[in-house]
Design an enzyme around this catalytic site. Structure first.
Site, PDB file in Angstrom:
ATOM      1  N   GLY A  66       0.950  -1.403  -0.189  1.00 30.98           N
ATOM      2  CA  GLY A  66       0.017   0.212  -0.469  1.00 30.98           C
ATOM      3  C   GLY A  66       1.085   1.096   0.243  1.00 30.98           C
ATOM      4  N   GLY A  93       0.383   5.617   0.234  1.00 34.54           N
ATOM      5  CA  GLY A  93      -0.812   7.001   0.660  1.00 34.54           C
ATOM      6  C   GLY A  93       0.981   8.796   0.812  1.00 34.54           C
ATOM      7  N   GLY A  94      -0.271   9.427   0.692  1.00 32.38           N
ATOM      8  CA  GLY A  94       0.739  10.431   0.954  1.00 32.38           C
ATOM      9  C   GLY A  94       1.757  10.688   2.021  1.00 32.38           C
ATOM     10  N   GLU A  95       1.768   9.575   3.058  1.00 33.29           N
ATOM     11  CA  GLU A  95       2.513   9.952   4.191  1.00 33.29           C
ATOM     12  C   GLU A  95       3.242   9.139   4.156  1.00 33.29           C
ATOM     13  OE1 GLU A  95       0.853  11.889   8.180  1.00 33.29           O
ATOM     14  OE2 GLU A  95       0.619  10.058   7.930  1.00 33.29           O
ATOM     15  N   GLY A  96       2.997   7.779   3.417  1.00 34.41           N
ATOM     16  CA  GLY A  96       4.261   6.958   3.792  1.00 34.41           C
ATOM     17  C   GLY A  96       3.517   5.541   3.366  1.00 34.41           C
ATOM     18  N   ASP A 120     -10.450  13.037  11.613  1.00 39.41           N
ATOM     19  CA  ASP A 120     -10.880  12.302  10.606  1.00 39.41           C
ATOM     20  C   ASP A 120     -11.028  11.100  10.046  1.00 39.41           C
ATOM     21  OD1 ASP A 120     -10.515  12.895   7.785  1.00 39.41           O
ATOM     22  OD2 ASP A 120      -8.607  11.473   7.775  1.00 39.41           O
ATOM     23  N   VAL A 143       2.907   1.317   3.054  1.00 39.22           N
ATOM     24  CA  VAL A 143       3.095  -0.337   3.756  1.00 39.22           C
ATOM     25  C   VAL A 143       3.581  -1.544   2.886  1.00 39.22           C
ATOM     26  CG1 VAL A 143       1.406  -1.466   5.495  1.00 39.22           C
ATOM     27  CG2 VAL A 143       1.110   0.932   4.836  1.00 39.22           C
ATOM     28  N   LYS A 167       4.133   0.776   8.739  1.00 40.43           N
ATOM     29  CA  LYS A 167       3.700   1.946   8.123  1.00 40.43           C
ATOM     30  C   LYS A 167       5.666   2.450   7.807  1.00 40.43           C
ATOM     31  CE  LYS A 167       1.512   6.279   7.554  1.00 40.43           C
ATOM     32  NZ  LYS A 167       0.109   6.633   7.764  1.00 40.43           N
TER      33      LYS A 167
END
Length: 318
Positions: free
Chosen positions: A24, A26-29, A146, A31, A44
């Site tokens: 996986g 995403g914007g931050e990191g 969130d 997986v 992560k």
């Protein structure tokens, strides 16, 4: 993979962690699987170095981990460091499998594909289990912040799992580690005009997003603030939320709103349930603790589930 060398990652005990396949991003990191043969957990790894505040927040989450949290969430289990005694660069979390995003449950077309055997009782049970997940997070002093459809997964048995937990708000006696993100369609009216989510979030804020998700589940994917507006200007969902224009509520006409054509309305649920939606989506919810809590929803949905009966003519109807 960022500035972190994947060959230099160690856990909190100083043991080297070997990253496997990336599963996986995403914007931050990203997986990753943990090799070899660790199918129960994932790692992560953040793209950018974390500041001291973010590192301390993760330390607190790991130290606060318990069986209740692990049952409902992909909770941080252990810290990962960039080298021995190096800064925190990621964390280990439970691997959640055999799940689909919650929008594939409440969206009728997606549900036919992903949950073909799901009837209305399944939707009620999913809503009840979602309330249970929120209850556990709140029980241990955390705030989700969130709340949105992308952070919630559902199994074929209607069990609910929360992901992206590192964005949750964590609070100690002296410090607030903020949740700095949000999705407008699940954000309560009092926060709609905020341009910066770096503020104290409360359970009452979470409870607005919870009520939105429960409404989506029980009313075939209809958003409670998406209706027919009788005015001449635009009425996006975010503005409708900010102005308490609950399209299915008792005061909808006074707010120049009505439900969309051919939509089911509040009369399909018992009056006690519709009253909780009124409480969640009207001005009365602004007060501290004004919106129904996760426990309120669980109790009401549990009672509703016990009242459901299978249709004698069509087995998929309840």
């Amino acid at each position: 993979m960022s500035q972190v060398s994947r060959h230099n990652i160690v856990d909190s005990r100083g043991n080297h962690v070997i990253l496997g396949k990336r599963v996986g991003s995403g914007g931050e990191g990203d997986v990753y699987e943990i090799a070899p043969h660790r199918m129960d957990v994932l790692a992560k790894i953040y793209h950018k170095p974390l500041n001291g505040e973010r590192q301390e927040k993760l330390r607190l989450m790991v130290s606060g981990c318990n069986d209740d949290l692990k049952e409902f969430a992909a909770w941080p289990l252990d810290l990962l460091h960039d080298g021995k005694n190096g800064p925190v660069c990621g964390f280990v979390m439970p691997r959640i499998t055999d799940c689909e995003p919650i929008h594939k449950v409440y969206g009728p077309s997606h549900r036919k594909e992903s949950f073909p055997n799901a009837d209305w009782k399944f939707l009620v049970r999913t809503a009840k289990n979602l309330a249970a997940a929120f209850y556990i997070i709140h029980k241990y002093g955390y705030v989700i912040g969130d709340v949105n459809e992308g952070n919630i997964l559902v199994t074929k048995k209607a069990c609910v799992r929360l992901i992206d937990c590192d964005s949750f708000q964590v609070q100690t006696r002296d410090t607030i580690y903020h949740c700095e993100v949000g999705v407008a369609q699940f954000t309560p009216p009092e926060l709609q005009k905020s341009k910066d989510f770096k503020m104290l979030r409360t359970r009452n804020h979470d409870n607005f997003g919870l009520a939105i998700l429960i409404f989506l589940l029980l009313f075939m994917g209809r958003h409670p603030f998406s209706g027919v507006y009788k005015g001449t200007d635009d009425m996006p969902i975010e503005r409708a939320i900010a102005e308490f224009r609950f399209a299915f509520g008792r005061s909808a006409a006074l707010k120049a709103m009505s439900p969309p054509p051919n939509s089911v309305g509040l009369p399909i649920v018992p009056g006690e349930v519709s009253s909780l939606f009124e409480q969640a989506f009207t001005e009365s919810g602004l007060h501290s603790g004004g919106r129904p809590s996760a426990n309120d929803w669980w109790n009401m949905l549990d009672a509703l589930e016990k009242r459901l009966k299978k249709c004698a003519t069509e087995s998929m109807h309840t």
